[in-house]
Write an enzyme that holds these catalytic residues in place. Structure first.
Site, mmCIF file in Angstrom:
data_model
loop_
_atom_site.group_PDB
_atom_site.id
_atom_site.type_symbol
_atom_site.label_atom_id
_atom_site.label_comp_id
_atom_site.label_asym_id
_atom_site.label_seq_id
_atom_site.Cartn_x
_atom_site.Cartn_y
_atom_site.Cartn_z
ATOM 1 N N CYS A 114 0.834 -1.200 0.000
ATOM 2 C CA CYS A 114 0.000 0.000 0.000
ATOM 3 C C CYS A 114 0.870 1.251 0.000
ATOM 4 O O CYS A 114 0.643 2.186 -0.770
ATOM 5 C CB CYS A 114 -0.924 -0.010 1.212
ATOM 6 S SG CYS A 114 -2.121 1.343 1.229
ATOM 7 N N CYS A 115 1.906 1.268 0.850
ATOM 8 C CA CYS A 115 2.818 2.415 0.893
ATOM 9 C C CYS A 115 3.571 2.562 -0.422
ATOM 10 O O CYS A 115 3.806 3.678 -0.892
ATOM 11 C CB CYS A 115 3.821 2.247 2.033
ATOM 12 S SG CYS A 115 3.147 2.524 3.682
ATOM 13 N N CYS A 196 -0.966 8.226 7.292
ATOM 14 C CA CYS A 196 -2.323 7.994 6.814
ATOM 15 C C CYS A 196 -3.252 7.713 8.000
ATOM 16 O O CYS A 196 -2.854 7.080 8.987
ATOM 17 C CB CYS A 196 -2.343 6.818 5.838
ATOM 18 S SG CYS A 196 -1.556 7.160 4.256
ATOM 19 N N CYS A 199 -3.628 4.078 9.235
ATOM 20 C CA CYS A 199 -2.464 3.379 9.794
ATOM 21 C C CYS A 199 -1.764 4.173 10.893
ATOM 22 O O CYS A 199 -0.614 3.881 11.234
ATOM 23 C CB CYS A 199 -1.461 3.051 8.682
ATOM 24 S SG CYS A 199 -2.031 1.859 7.460
ATOM 25 N N CYS A 222 7.584 4.001 5.903
ATOM 26 C CA CYS A 222 6.622 3.857 4.813
ATOM 27 C C CYS A 222 7.246 3.219 3.579
ATOM 28 O O CYS A 222 6.552 2.613 2.769
ATOM 29 C CB CYS A 222 6.038 5.216 4.438
ATOM 30 S SG CYS A 222 7.234 6.391 3.782
#
Length: 239
Positions: A114-115, A196, A199, A222
């Site tokens: 995702c990062c 984010c 998270c 990240c």
């Protein structure tokens, strides 16, 4: 609020930071350089220093699509108050998100992926036209950052500048107070490090400042400072 970072009289640490920023932004010792800012908990100090040297310096802000609304508002407020004229909001390509994370749940199963999708790939593309970049990383933030140097070379050959590497929390607090810098609105709610919304959680007393990032997972960064799963730091190529 003033952006004259030489008043009051700068400390040795602050003076060295200003010298490095002048070398980067005015003298262009490292080529074309952009600042990268999350507009997070400790971003105001570095952005104020940058504004005092060159308000036209490019500042890259990654909007992952999952940020706190407070961070987006803080970006606008801080950029306006400091007079920064080239804040560039960069985002993951809509097609890439649709193809990889259409439901916005990738962070639950694979936060690294995702990062990579929402931050690393986006920043890599934005930095293609630059020779180096300025970060807000500091040694005190986490064990994984305890040995960073003010000037490093990234694995891709670009120069990575960490002007605040040697600043302590007291240094940052004193500077922010001296120049009446507005804090991120979530800091007062227990968020000393802000990423984010999905998270990031509040930090409990005595915890590492980044303990609220990816809580419960074996993840501390990240990915924009990591290559092939490892934090890579090379000696600078510029003497």
């Amino acid at each position: 609020m003033t952006t004259d970072a030489t008043a009051p009289a700068p400390s040795d640490t602050q003076g060295a930071t200003l010298d490095l920023l002048r070398e980067a932004l005015i003298d262009r010792r490292f080529g074309d350089v952009a600042a990268v800012s999350s507009f997070g908990a400790e971003s105001a100090v570095l952005l104020h220093l940058i504004a005092s040297v060159d308000r036209t310096a490019p500042v890259l802000f990654i909007d992952t699509g999952m940020l706190f609304a407070e961070t987006l508002a803080y970006r606008d407020e801080l950029a306006s108050r400091l007079g920064l004229t080239d804040v560039r909001t960069i985002r993951p390509a809509r097609e890439a998100v649709r193809g990889t994370d259409i439901w916005g749940r990738l962070h639950l199963t694979d936060p690294d992926a995702c990062c990579d999708l929402r931050k690393t790939q986006v920043l890599d593309a934005a930095l293609e036209g630059f020779d180096g970049w300025i970060t807000g990383r500091k040694r005190h933030q986490a064990l994984t950052r305890s040995d960073i140097e003010p000037v490093e070379q990234a694995a891709n050959g670009k120069t990575k500048l960490n002007p605040l590497a040697l600043w302590s929390p007291d240094d940052l607090a004193a500077y922010a107070e001296a120049f009446d810098l507005p804090p991120h609105p979530l800091v007062g709610q227990g968020y000393p490090s802000i990423g984010c919304a999905v998270c990031t959680s509040p930090v409990r007393p005595g915890e590492d400042a980044r303990a609220g990032r990816w809580r419960g997972r074996d993840k501390t960064e990240c990915g924009i400072h990591i290559v092939d799963g490892a934090i890579v730091r090379l000696a600078p190529s510029h003497a």
